[in-house]
Design a protein around this motif. Structure first.
Motif, PDB file in Angstrom:
ATOM      1  N   THR A 154       0.827  -1.213   0.000  1.00 41.87           N
ATOM      2  CA  THR A 154       0.000   0.000   0.000  1.00 41.87           C
ATOM      3  C   THR A 154       0.868   1.273   0.000  1.00 41.87           C
ATOM      4  O   THR A 154       0.438   2.311  -0.461  1.00 41.87           O
ATOM      5  CB  THR A 154      -0.923   0.027   1.223  1.00 41.87           C
ATOM      6  OG1 THR A 154      -0.139  -0.197   2.386  1.00 41.87           O
ATOM      7  CG2 THR A 154      -1.989  -1.028   1.132  1.00 41.87           C
ATOM      8  N   ASP A 155       2.107   1.159   0.511  1.00 41.61           N
ATOM      9  CA  ASP A 155       2.991   2.333   0.555  1.00 41.61           C
ATOM     10  C   ASP A 155       3.747   2.552  -0.759  1.00 41.61           C
ATOM     11  O   ASP A 155       4.147   3.667  -1.061  1.00 41.61           O
ATOM     12  CB  ASP A 155       4.018   2.188   1.686  1.00 41.61           C
ATOM     13  CG  ASP A 155       3.360   2.207   3.054  1.00 41.61           C
ATOM     14  OD1 ASP A 155       2.264   2.799   3.166  1.00 41.61           O
ATOM     15  OD2 ASP A 155       3.928   1.631   3.992  1.00 41.61           O
ATOM     16  N   VAL A 156       4.001   1.475  -1.477  1.00 43.13           N
ATOM     17  CA  VAL A 156       4.876   1.614  -2.651  1.00 43.13           C
ATOM     18  C   VAL A 156       4.125   1.568  -3.970  1.00 43.13           C
ATOM     19  O   VAL A 156       4.728   1.808  -5.020  1.00 43.13           O
ATOM     20  CB  VAL A 156       5.987   0.537  -2.652  1.00 43.13           C
ATOM     21  CG1 VAL A 156       6.895   0.718  -1.465  1.00 43.13           C
ATOM     22  CG2 VAL A 156       5.402  -0.862  -2.699  1.00 43.13           C
ATOM     23  N   VAL A 157       2.856   1.238  -3.936  1.00 39.74           N
ATOM     24  CA  VAL A 157       2.128   1.171  -5.197  1.00 39.74           C
ATOM     25  C   VAL A 157       2.134   2.545  -5.864  1.00 39.74           C
ATOM     26  O   VAL A 157       2.068   3.576  -5.189  1.00 39.74           O
ATOM     27  CB  VAL A 157       0.687   0.655  -4.955  1.00 39.74           C
ATOM     28  CG1 VAL A 157      -0.228   1.712  -4.401  1.00 39.74           C
ATOM     29  CG2 VAL A 157       0.105   0.066  -6.220  1.00 39.74           C
ATOM     30  N   ASP A 158       2.321   2.564  -7.156  1.00 42.20           N
ATOM     31  CA  ASP A 158       2.430   3.787  -7.974  1.00 42.20           C
ATOM     32  C   ASP A 158       3.779   4.480  -7.855  1.00 42.20           C
ATOM     33  O   ASP A 158       3.976   5.526  -8.475  1.00 42.20           O
ATOM     34  CB  ASP A 158       1.312   4.792  -7.650  1.00 42.20           C
ATOM     35  CG  ASP A 158      -0.028   4.358  -8.216  1.00 42.20           C
ATOM     36  OD1 ASP A 158      -0.026   3.533  -9.152  1.00 42.20           O
ATOM     37  OD2 ASP A 158      -1.061   4.820  -7.731  1.00 42.20           O
ATOM     38  N   ARG A 159       4.686   3.924  -7.052  1.00 44.11           N
ATOM     39  CA  ARG A 159       6.021   4.531  -6.991  1.00 44.11           C
ATOM     40  C   ARG A 159       6.912   3.920  -8.059  1.00 44.11           C
ATOM     41  O   ARG A 159       6.636   2.859  -8.606  1.00 44.11           O
ATOM     42  CB  ARG A 159       6.633   4.329  -5.600  1.00 44.11           C
ATOM     43  CG  ARG A 159       5.914   5.167  -4.551  1.00 44.11           C
ATOM     44  CD  ARG A 159       6.496   4.982  -3.186  1.00 44.11           C
ATOM     45  NE  ARG A 159       7.855   5.500  -3.087  1.00 44.11           N
ATOM     46  CZ  ARG A 159       8.612   5.358  -1.997  1.00 44.11           C
ATOM     47  NH1 ARG A 159       8.130   4.738  -0.934  1.00 44.11           N
ATOM     48  NH2 ARG A 159       9.828   5.842  -1.965  1.00 44.11           N
ATOM     49  N   HIS A 160       8.019   4.593  -8.367  1.00 43.55           N
ATOM     50  CA  HIS A 160       8.932   4.119  -9.399  1.00 43.55           C
ATOM     51  C   HIS A 160       9.697   2.903  -8.911  1.00 43.55           C
ATOM     52  O   HIS A 160       9.987   2.771  -7.712  1.00 43.55           O
ATOM     53  CB  HIS A 160       9.904   5.250  -9.765  1.00 43.55           C
ATOM     54  CG  HIS A 160      10.639   4.999 -11.042  1.00 43.55           C
ATOM     55  ND1 HIS A 160      11.861   4.378 -11.076  1.00 43.55           N
ATOM     56  CD2 HIS A 160      10.319   5.269 -12.327  1.00 43.55           C
ATOM     57  CE1 HIS A 160      12.273   4.294 -12.339  1.00 43.55           C
ATOM     58  NE2 HIS A 160      11.348   4.833 -13.113  1.00 43.55           N
ATOM     59  N   LEU A 161      10.033   2.026  -9.837  1.00 36.48           N
ATOM     60  CA  LEU A 161      10.757   0.802  -9.491  1.00 36.48           C
ATOM     61  C   LEU A 161      12.018   1.097  -8.676  1.00 36.48           C
ATOM     62  O   LEU A 161      12.379   0.351  -7.767  1.00 36.48           O
ATOM     63  CB  LEU A 161      11.135   0.054 -10.786  1.00 36.48           C
ATOM     64  CG  LEU A 161      12.119  -1.091 -10.615  1.00 36.48           C
ATOM     65  CD1 LEU A 161      11.467  -2.250  -9.889  1.00 36.48           C
ATOM     66  CD2 LEU A 161      12.661  -1.555 -11.954  1.00 36.48           C
ATOM     67  N   SER A 162      12.689   2.208  -9.024  1.00 35.42           N
ATOM     68  CA  SER A 162      13.976   2.511  -8.378  1.00 35.42           C
ATOM     69  C   SER A 162      13.830   2.726  -6.873  1.00 35.42           C
ATOM     70  O   SER A 162      14.827   2.707  -6.158  1.00 35.42           O
ATOM     71  CB  SER A 162      14.621   3.733  -9.026  1.00 35.42           C
ATOM     72  OG  SER A 162      13.735   4.823  -8.940  1.00 35.42           O
TER      73      SER A 162
END
Lengths: 168, 304
Positions: free
Chosen positions: A96-104
Motif C-alpha cells: 500500500t505504501d509503494v504502489v504507484d512509486r517508481h521501481l527505483s
C-alpha cells in the motif's frame, strides 16, 4: 474422403514444433500470495479466494512465480502495480505504501550490472508492452548493498504488465 | 445517497463479506459508515468506483489508489471553483461529491479539507479565503435548514466563541452543528458575546448540554456566558469544541473536551448525553426519589 482429411490434419500437426507440456499455456495466479485459483473458481471473479488481498493475474506457465514467491508487477512507466506478500517481507515494504512509486524506490541493478541499468528498464518496458520473451537481470534492494538477486522478467496480464520474479 | 449493506457491497464487488472487511482493515477503503445498529453501510459511489478500478487493475492496492484519486478529484474541483470565485461551479462540485458520499462525509472529506487547503495556500487574510469561507458558511447553513427535524429528545446550546465567518474555526463549528442536527439533536446556536437574555433562551430550549465552540473570545467573556447559561438552566454538562488550549484554561470540573473533527465531536457529544441520561436514570430511581425536585431532574447530578 474423411480418412484423407484426417491424414492431412495429422501431417499438419507434425509440422508444429514440439512443445514442453507447460510452454505457451496461460496460468492464473494471485498477485499477492501467488497461489493458483482452485478448480471451480469463478472465471469472472478477479479477487483471490485464498487470501482475498490480490487480483488474479495471468502469464505463461513457465514464467509464473512460485506459490508464496517474491515478485512484483510493474507497468510500462516502471511504476509498481503489485508487490507479493513474500516480496513485501524481502524488501521490507508494504504494497500500500509503494504502489504507484517508481521501481527505483524498490529495486536497482546490482553493482556488477550497473551498466545494464538501462537494459533492465528496457526489459521491463518490453515485457509490460506484451513482449513474450523472458529476460533475466541481477538486482538488489534499493537501500541495500552487497545483495544480489536474480530476477526473471516476463509479461503478465490481463492488462499488459511486467512480472519480475525474484529468484531466491 | 444510496447505501449498501456489507453483503450487497460484497456482491457488487464479487467478493465475500470477509474479504471486504479485510480490505477495510488493510487499505481503509471502502470506508463504511455505521448504522444506528452499528452495521457497516457502504456508499454506493465508493463501491462502484472500486469495482470499476478493479476491472483493469493489477492489484487491489492500485485499484484502491485509482478509486481514491477519482474521489479526490472532487476536492480539487472545489478548490478550483472557489479560488476562481465561481459560486455555481462550487455548488456543482459539492453536488458531485454528494453523489458519491453522504452529507457528513462530503463535508468532512471534501468541504473542510478544501477550506483548510485554501487557508494554507492563500492565508486567512486573502480574498480567496474570504470567498471560500462565506460560500462554505452559506452552504452549511442551507444544508442545516434542509436536515430532517429533530427526532431525539435531546437538545444542546452552542455558544459560538469564534470571531466571525472568516475565523478558521467557524466552518468546523457550522459543520459540527450540521452533524448534530442530522443526528436528530435540537441545536440552538448563539454567539457567546450575547449574555443579556440568555436565561430566557435557555429556559425555552431546555438543553441537555452546553457546547462552547471556537477559540477567539477570551476566557473571561466565555466564562460570563457559561455562568449566565448555567444560572438559568442549572448545573449541566459543558463541552468545549475547537477552543485552543482549552484543557489548561478551563477550570470547571464539569467540562469535557470534544475532538477537533466534527464527526468525532458529534459522536463524543452523543456519548456524553447518554452518560448524563444514565446519571438521570440513576438519580430518578426510587432511592433517590425523595431528594429535592428540580425543573430538569436529569441534569442536577450530571457532571463529568
Amino acid at each position: 474422403m474423411d480418412g484423407g482429411r484426417r491424414r492431412d490434419r495429422q501431417s499438419a500437426l507434425t509440422l508444429v514444433a514440439e512443445q514442453r507440456p507447460d510452454e505457451g499455456r496461460a496460468l492464473a495466479f494471485c498477485g499477492h500470495c501467488g497461489r493458483r485459483p482452485q478448480r471451480g473458481f469463478r472465471a469472472h471473479a478477479r479477487v483471490c479466494e485464498s487470501c482475498g488481498l490480490g487480483l488474479i493475474l495471468r502469464c505463461s506457465a513457465q514464467d509464473a512465480p512460485p506459490v508464496d514467491g517474491a515478485f512484483l508487477v510493474l507497468d510500462a512507466r516502471l511504476r509498481v502495480c503489485a508487490v507479493s506478500r513474500r516480496a513485501e517481507q524481502l524488501l521490507a515494504v508494504s504494497e500500500t505504501d509503494v504502489v504507484d512509486r517508481h521501481l527505483s524506490a524498490l529495486l536497482v541493478p546490482a553493482e556488477a550490472q550497473a551498466a545494464s541499468g538501462e537494459s533492465l528498464a528496457v526489459a521491463i518496458v518490453q515485457a509490460a508492452g506484451g513482449d513474450r520473451v523472458t529476460r533475466t537481470a541481477v538486482v538488489r534492494p534499493a537501500n541495500t548493498f552487497g545483495v544480489r538477486i536474480n530476477a526473471r522478467i516476463a509479461s503478465c496480464g490481463p492488462r499488459p504488465a511486467a512480472l519480475i520474479v525474484l529468484e531466491l | 445517497m444510496r447505501y449498501l449493506k456489507t453483503s450487497e457491497a460484497a456482491a457488487l464487488l464479487n467478493v465475500s463479506p470477509n474479504t471486504l472487511r479485510a480490505w477495510e482493515r488493510r487499505f481503509g477503503f471502502p470506508k463504511p459508515q455505521r448504522s444506528p445498529g452499528k452495521h457497516r453501510l457502504f456508499t454506493h459511489g465508493e463501491v462502484a468506483a472500486l469495482r470499476d478500478a478493479l476491472q483493469e487493475g493489477l492489484s487491489i492496492s492500485s485499484a484502491v489508489s485509482r478509486a481514491r484519486e477519482g474521489l479526490a478529484a472532487d476536492t480539487s474541483s472545489l478548490i478550483g471553483a472557489l479560488v476562481s470565485y465561481e459560486r455555481e461551479r462550487a455548488d456543482a462540485a459539492i453536488e458531485a461529491a454528494l453523489a458519491l458520499r453522504s452529507v457528513d462525509r462530503s463535508v468532512e472529506e471534501v468541504l473542510l479539507p478544501t477550506l483548510d487547503e485554501i487557508a494554507r495556500r492563500y492565508t486567512l487574510e486573502s480574498a480567496p479565503w474570504a470567498f471560500a469561507a462565506h460560500w462554505a458558511a452559506d452552504w452549511l447553513r442551507r444544508a442545516t435548514r434542509l436536515a430532517p427535524p429533530p427526532v431525539r429528545p435531546v437538545s444542546i446550546v452552542v455558544g459560538d466563541a469564534s470571531r466571525d465567518e472568516l475565523d478558521p474555526d467557524a466552518p468546523h463549528i457550522r459543520a459540527f452543528e450540521l452533524f448534530c442536527v442530522r443526528a436528530g439533536i435540537k441545536v440552538l446556536s448563539l454567539s457567546a458575546r450575547g449574555v443579556a437574555g440568555i436565561g430566557d433562551a435557555v429556559a425555552l430550549h431546555r438543553p441537555n448540554l452546553i457546547v462552547v465552540a471556537g477559540g477567539y473570545l477570551p476566557d473571561d467573556a466565555v466564562a460570563r456566558w457559561a455562568y449566565a447559561t448555567r444560572l438559568a438552566a442549572g448545573a449541566m454538562p459543558i463541552a468545549v469544541y475547537r477552543r485552543t488550549g482549552q484543557r489548561t484554561r478551563v477550570r470547571s470540573t464539569g467540562t469535557s473536551v470534544l475532538p477537533p473533527g466534527a464527526g468525532e465531536a458529534r459522536q463524543r457529544l452523543l456519548e456524553l448525553i447518554d452518560a448524563s441520561q444514565l446519571a438521570r436514570t440513576l438519580t430518578d430511581s426510587p432511592a433517590a426519589a425523595g431528594e429535592a425536585d428540580s425543573d430538569r431532574p436529569g441534569m442536577r447530578s450530571a457532571s463529568f
